[in-house]
Structure formats: structure tokens, C-alpha cells
Design a protein around this motif. Structure first.
Motif, PDB file in Angstrom:
ATOM      1  N   VAL A 162       0.839  -1.204   0.000  1.00 36.78           N
ATOM      2  CA  VAL A 162       0.000   0.000   0.000  1.00 36.78           C
ATOM      3  C   VAL A 162       0.871   1.249   0.000  1.00 36.78           C
ATOM      4  N   ALA A 163       2.018   1.171   0.675  1.00 38.45           N
ATOM      5  CA  ALA A 163       2.936   2.318   0.707  1.00 38.45           C
ATOM      6  C   ALA A 163       3.440   2.671  -0.692  1.00 38.45           C
ATOM      7  N   HIS A 164       3.601   1.664  -1.545  1.00 40.65           N
ATOM      8  CA  HIS A 164       3.978   1.962  -2.932  1.00 40.65           C
ATOM      9  C   HIS A 164       2.851   2.738  -3.629  1.00 40.65           C
ATOM     10  N   HIS A 165       1.614   2.413  -3.286  1.00 40.20           N
ATOM     11  CA  HIS A 165       0.492   3.172  -3.850  1.00 40.20           C
ATOM     12  C   HIS A 165       0.513   4.607  -3.321  1.00 40.20           C
ATOM     13  N   VAL A 166       0.851   4.772  -2.055  1.00 44.01           N
ATOM     14  CA  VAL A 166       0.980   6.112  -1.489  1.00 44.01           C
ATOM     15  C   VAL A 166       2.031   6.900  -2.279  1.00 44.01           C
ATOM     16  N   GLN A 167       3.159   6.255  -2.563  1.00 46.54           N
ATOM     17  CA  GLN A 167       4.187   6.901  -3.389  1.00 46.54           C
ATOM     18  C   GLN A 167       3.629   7.286  -4.754  1.00 46.54           C
ATOM     19  N   ASN A 168       2.814   6.427  -5.318  1.00 44.88           N
ATOM     20  CA  ASN A 168       2.219   6.706  -6.622  1.00 44.88           C
ATOM     21  C   ASN A 168       1.263   7.886  -6.539  1.00 44.88           C
ATOM     22  N   GLU A 169       0.461   7.921  -5.478  1.00 43.15           N
ATOM     23  CA  GLU A 169      -0.477   9.028  -5.282  1.00 43.15           C
ATOM     24  C   GLU A 169       0.259  10.361  -5.116  1.00 43.15           C
ATOM     25  N   LEU A 170       1.422  10.319  -4.501  1.00 40.51           N
ATOM     26  CA  LEU A 170       2.194  11.532  -4.265  1.00 40.51           C
ATOM     27  C   LEU A 170       3.040  11.934  -5.467  1.00 40.51           C
ATOM     28  N   ILE A 172       5.670  10.355  -6.489  1.00 38.88           N
ATOM     29  CA  ILE A 172       7.062   9.961  -6.266  1.00 38.88           C
ATOM     30  C   ILE A 172       7.437   8.762  -7.125  1.00 38.88           C
ATOM     31  N   LEU A 173       6.560   7.774  -7.159  1.00 32.45           N
ATOM     32  CA  LEU A 173       6.877   6.523  -7.843  1.00 32.45           C
ATOM     33  C   LEU A 173       7.059   6.734  -9.341  1.00 32.45           C
ATOM     34  N   GLY A 174       6.161   7.494  -9.954  1.00 30.87           N
ATOM     35  CA  GLY A 174       6.260   7.732 -11.384  1.00 30.87           C
ATOM     36  C   GLY A 174       7.524   8.472 -11.752  1.00 30.87           C
ATOM     37  N   GLN A 175       7.877   9.495 -10.972  1.00 31.88           N
ATOM     38  CA  GLN A 175       9.079  10.265 -11.251  1.00 31.88           C
ATOM     39  C   GLN A 175      10.334   9.401 -11.093  1.00 31.88           C
ATOM     40  N   ALA A 176      10.372   8.593 -10.031  1.00 29.90           N
ATOM     41  CA  ALA A 176      11.528   7.734  -9.791  1.00 29.90           C
ATOM     42  C   ALA A 176      11.688   6.702 -10.903  1.00 29.90           C
ATOM     43  N   ASN A 177      10.590   6.127 -11.336  1.00 32.47           N
ATOM     44  CA  ASN A 177      10.665   5.110 -12.383  1.00 32.47           C
ATOM     45  C   ASN A 177      11.050   5.699 -13.741  1.00 32.47           C
ATOM     46  N   ARG A 178      10.658   6.943 -13.991  1.00 30.16           N
ATOM     47  CA  ARG A 178      11.079   7.596 -15.236  1.00 30.16           C
ATOM     48  C   ARG A 178      12.596   7.796 -15.252  1.00 30.16           C
ATOM     49  N   ILE A 179      13.139   8.161 -14.120  1.00 28.77           N
ATOM     50  CA  ILE A 179      14.593   8.337 -14.036  1.00 28.77           C
ATOM     51  C   ILE A 179      15.290   6.983 -14.157  1.00 28.77           C
ATOM     52  N   ARG A 180      14.746   5.967 -13.538  1.00 27.40           N
ATOM     53  CA  ARG A 180      15.348   4.632 -13.598  1.00 27.40           C
ATOM     54  C   ARG A 180      15.467   4.134 -15.039  1.00 27.40           C
ATOM     55  N   ALA A 181      14.511   4.500 -15.865  1.00 29.78           N
ATOM     56  CA  ALA A 181      14.521   4.039 -17.258  1.00 29.78           C
ATOM     57  C   ALA A 181      15.601   4.714 -18.096  1.00 29.78           C
ATOM     58  N   GLN A 182      16.226   5.759 -17.553  1.00 29.43           N
ATOM     59  CA  GLN A 182      17.182   6.536 -18.332  1.00 29.43           C
ATOM     60  C   GLN A 182      18.628   6.371 -17.868  1.00 29.43           C
ATOM     61  N   ARG A 194      16.041   3.223  -2.775  1.00 29.50           N
ATOM     62  CA  ARG A 194      15.428   4.386  -2.122  1.00 29.50           C
ATOM     63  C   ARG A 194      13.895   4.310  -2.164  1.00 29.50           C
ATOM     64  N   ILE A 195      13.366   3.794  -3.263  1.00 25.01           N
ATOM     65  CA  ILE A 195      11.916   3.598  -3.349  1.00 25.01           C
ATOM     66  C   ILE A 195      11.447   2.623  -2.268  1.00 25.01           C
ATOM     67  N   GLU A 196      12.144   1.504  -2.146  1.00 23.41           N
ATOM     68  CA  GLU A 196      11.734   0.462  -1.202  1.00 23.41           C
ATOM     69  C   GLU A 196      11.897   0.913   0.241  1.00 23.41           C
ATOM     70  N   LEU A 197      12.982   1.621   0.542  1.00 29.10           N
ATOM     71  CA  LEU A 197      13.188   2.080   1.913  1.00 29.10           C
ATOM     72  C   LEU A 197      12.153   3.131   2.304  1.00 29.10           C
ATOM     73  N   GLN A 198      11.763   3.959   1.348  1.00 24.10           N
ATOM     74  CA  GLN A 198      10.697   4.913   1.656  1.00 24.10           C
ATOM     75  C   GLN A 198       9.390   4.188   1.940  1.00 24.10           C
ATOM     76  N   ALA A 199       9.115   3.127   1.181  1.00 23.98           N
ATOM     77  CA  ALA A 199       7.906   2.341   1.438  1.00 23.98           C
ATOM     78  C   ALA A 199       7.962   1.705   2.820  1.00 23.98           C
ATOM     79  N   ASP A 200       9.144   1.275   3.246  1.00 23.52           N
ATOM     80  CA  ASP A 200       9.283   0.755   4.612  1.00 23.52           C
ATOM     81  C   ASP A 200       8.987   1.848   5.631  1.00 23.52           C
ATOM     82  N   CYS A 201       9.486   3.052   5.365  1.00 21.65           N
ATOM     83  CA  CYS A 201       9.234   4.173   6.271  1.00 21.65           C
ATOM     84  C   CYS A 201       7.743   4.505   6.333  1.00 21.65           C
ATOM     85  N   PHE A 202       7.094   4.549   5.173  1.00 16.59           N
ATOM     86  CA  PHE A 202       5.653   4.790   5.147  1.00 16.59           C
ATOM     87  C   PHE A 202       4.897   3.693   5.907  1.00 16.59           C
ATOM     88  N   SER A 203       5.404   2.468   5.831  1.00 11.12           N
ATOM     89  CA  SER A 203       4.782   1.377   6.584  1.00 11.12           C
ATOM     90  C   SER A 203       4.869   1.646   8.081  1.00 11.12           C
TER      91      SER A 203
END
Length: 282
Positions: A162-170, A172-182, A194-203
Motif C-alpha cells: 500500500v505504501a507503494h500506492h501512497v508513493q504513486n499518489e504523491l 514519487i513513484l512515477g518520477q523515480a521510475n522515469r529516471i530509472r529508465a534513463q 530508495r523507493i523500497e526504503l521509503q515504502a518501509d518508512c511509510f509502513s
């Protein structure tokens, strides 16, 4: 965790009786285990080429047991808790409305816009349809194979997705994944951490709110979540698979990092404290 008899979520898509199907034979034995452990947690589908049984094709069962039903009820209550908590957090800390995700329960295999899902791939969140995917048999894996049993360890799994969804709502997730692709694979892995650790923090934020709002946590629950975070750290998974620890391949963070960021979220109860992208000290 006190969850029996409490409100469940309506945002559950139950595919358990329509799931199943065949999984292709593939890599077995130790090699298969290494691949499975590498992709076991949070969004890596290894099911297409891992066969821990050693080869051949197997028919996934769609029989729904009493344990399956209990797990589904537990997930529903936990998801409902996340809905209430994040609606409050978004209102108070972000100043916007929170739209909750749908959680897909399946047994055996299913499909998502992010690819195939199976018990071997582990639970994951797909931003393509704003859904989290979970085969509740993973709770058995978490307990018996990874050594992270307990209701709240399982709740941590749900809260993390669910925290990954929170990142998506904010955003964060889309921006991070766009950078990852480049960027290079090593740089992409570092962003994934960093994405996963933030999700742990949100948890951890969710756990603190759930404790205060529902009085649902019991003695030892936070310890269960911390143990689960430790057992699925990249370094621990690699060691347990008999591999040399290779930090440049990490995609989720070390056990110590995952525990530390969960604790940060739990102690602060603030989204702002979970900024894993601007710190050099993960």
C-alpha cells in the motif's frame, strides 16, 4: 495484532477461484532457489523460469482452504486500516484526498499490466492499474522459509505494498521510475533501494497511526515487523542463498536499512521524515 471482528475493506478483488493454470518448467534446484530469493519480495516475477520442483509442468490448485479464508479476512481488515490511516495522513499532512488502491487476492497465478504474478514472484504493486497483488500463500513462505512469522509481519507486507500506492499518489513513484529508465542498471538499482526504503518508512507511519487510532497492536507486534524487514533485506537474502553479498545488485536495501527506515516512520509518524531521496545516509 487484534483484527478479528473488525471492518474489512471493499477494495478487494478476489481472483482465487478463477486463478490457477500451468507454470512452465524451468530452472530447478539451487539455481532456481537463488533466482527465487533474488525476486521473492516486492515485485519481481521469476515464476516464468523458476521451478523449485526440478522441472515439468504443474497445475496450480484453486482449492480455497480454511487457512486461505482466514488470511483473506486478515488482509481485508488490514487494508481497511490502511485506508482510514492514509486518508487521515493525506488530509492532515499533505492537504489532499487519498484514493485507496484495490488489492487483488489470487491463488496460483494471475495477470497484471506489470506482468504475470505468482506465489513465487511475491506480493507487488502495479502502478499500471493502481492495484496490489498478493497470493496469501506468501504468508506461509514468510513464516516457514524466511523466518518472519506473526500477524503483524503479514500486516507489514500489506502495508508495504500500500505504501507503494501512497508513493504513486504523491507522484514519487512515477518520477523515480522515469529516471530509472534513463540510467544504468547500477544507478537504477540504487534508485530502487530508495523507493523500497521509503515504502518501509511509510509502513512505519501507518503502524504508528494504526496503534493510536485502532488500538490494534499488541506487545511484540513491532518486533514482528522489524524481524520481517530484517529477513527480507538484500544482504540477508543473498547470504541465505549461499551467495556473496553484492551491494551493487541490491534493489531493496540491507536488513539494517529496512529496519531503520521502518523505525523512522514509526517514531516520527510523518511523511516528511521518509525522504529517502535527499539523504546520503541510507
Amino acid at each position: 495484532m487484534k483484527w478479528q471482528g473488525r471492518r474489512g475493506s471493499k477494495n478487494i478483488e478476489d481472483r482465487r477461484r478463477s486463478g490457477g493454470g500451468k507454470t512452465a518448467g524451468g530452472i530447478g534446484g539451487i539455481a532456481g532457489l537463488l533466482i527465487l530469493l533474488a525476486g521473492l519480495y516486492f515485485g519481481f516475477d521469476t515464476s516464468g523460469f523458476v521451478d523449485l520442483g526440478g522441472g515439468g509442468q504443474t497445475q496450480a490448485s484453486t482449492e480455497i482452504t480454511e487457512a486461505d479464508e482466514r488470511a483473506a479476512q486478515f488482509v481485508s481488515v488490514t487494508l481497511a486500516d490502511t485506508e482510514e490511516v492514509w486518508a487521515e495522513v493525506f488530509r492532515d499532512q499533505v492537504g489532499q484526498n487519498y484514493t485507496p488502491p484495490t488489492l487483488v487476492l489470487f491463488k496460483g497465478t494471475t495477470q497484471s499490466p506489470c506482468g504475470g504474478a505468482s506465489g513465487a514472484s511475491g506480493p507487488f504493486y502495479c502502478p499500471g492499474d493502481n492495484k496490489a497483488y498478493l497470493d496469501t500463500d506468501f504468508f506461509v513462505t514468510l513464516d516457514r522459509q524466511l523466518g518472519a512469522g506473526g500477524d503483524f509481519a503479514a500486516a507489514y507486507v500489506v502495508a508495504h505494498e500500500v505504501a507503494h500506492h501512497v508513493q504513486n499518489e504523491l507522484g514519487i513513484l512515477g518520477q523515480a521510475n522515469r529516471i530509472r529508465a534513463q540510467v544504468s542498471q547500477t544507478e537504477s538499482n540504487a534508485i530502487s533501494v530508495r523507493i523500497e526504503l521509503q515504502a518501509d518508512c511509510f509502513s512505519g507511519v501507518w503502524a504508528r497511526y494504526a496503534e493510536e487510532r485502532f488500538n490494534s497492536l499488541e506487545r511484540g507486534d513491532i518486533g514482528e515487523a522489524m524481524n520481517a524487514a530484517a529477513q527480507i533485506g538484500d544482504d540477508t537474502l543473498q547470504r541465505n542463498a549461499g551467495r556473496t553479498v553484492q551491494p551493487h545488485t541490491f534493489q531493496h536495501g540491507t536488513s539494517a536499512q529496512r529496519q531503520a527506515w521502518f523505525q523512522t516512520g514509526y517514531e516520527s509518524a510523518q511523511i516528511a521524515s521518509c525522504d529517502t531521496f535527499s539523504t546520503d545516509n541510507l
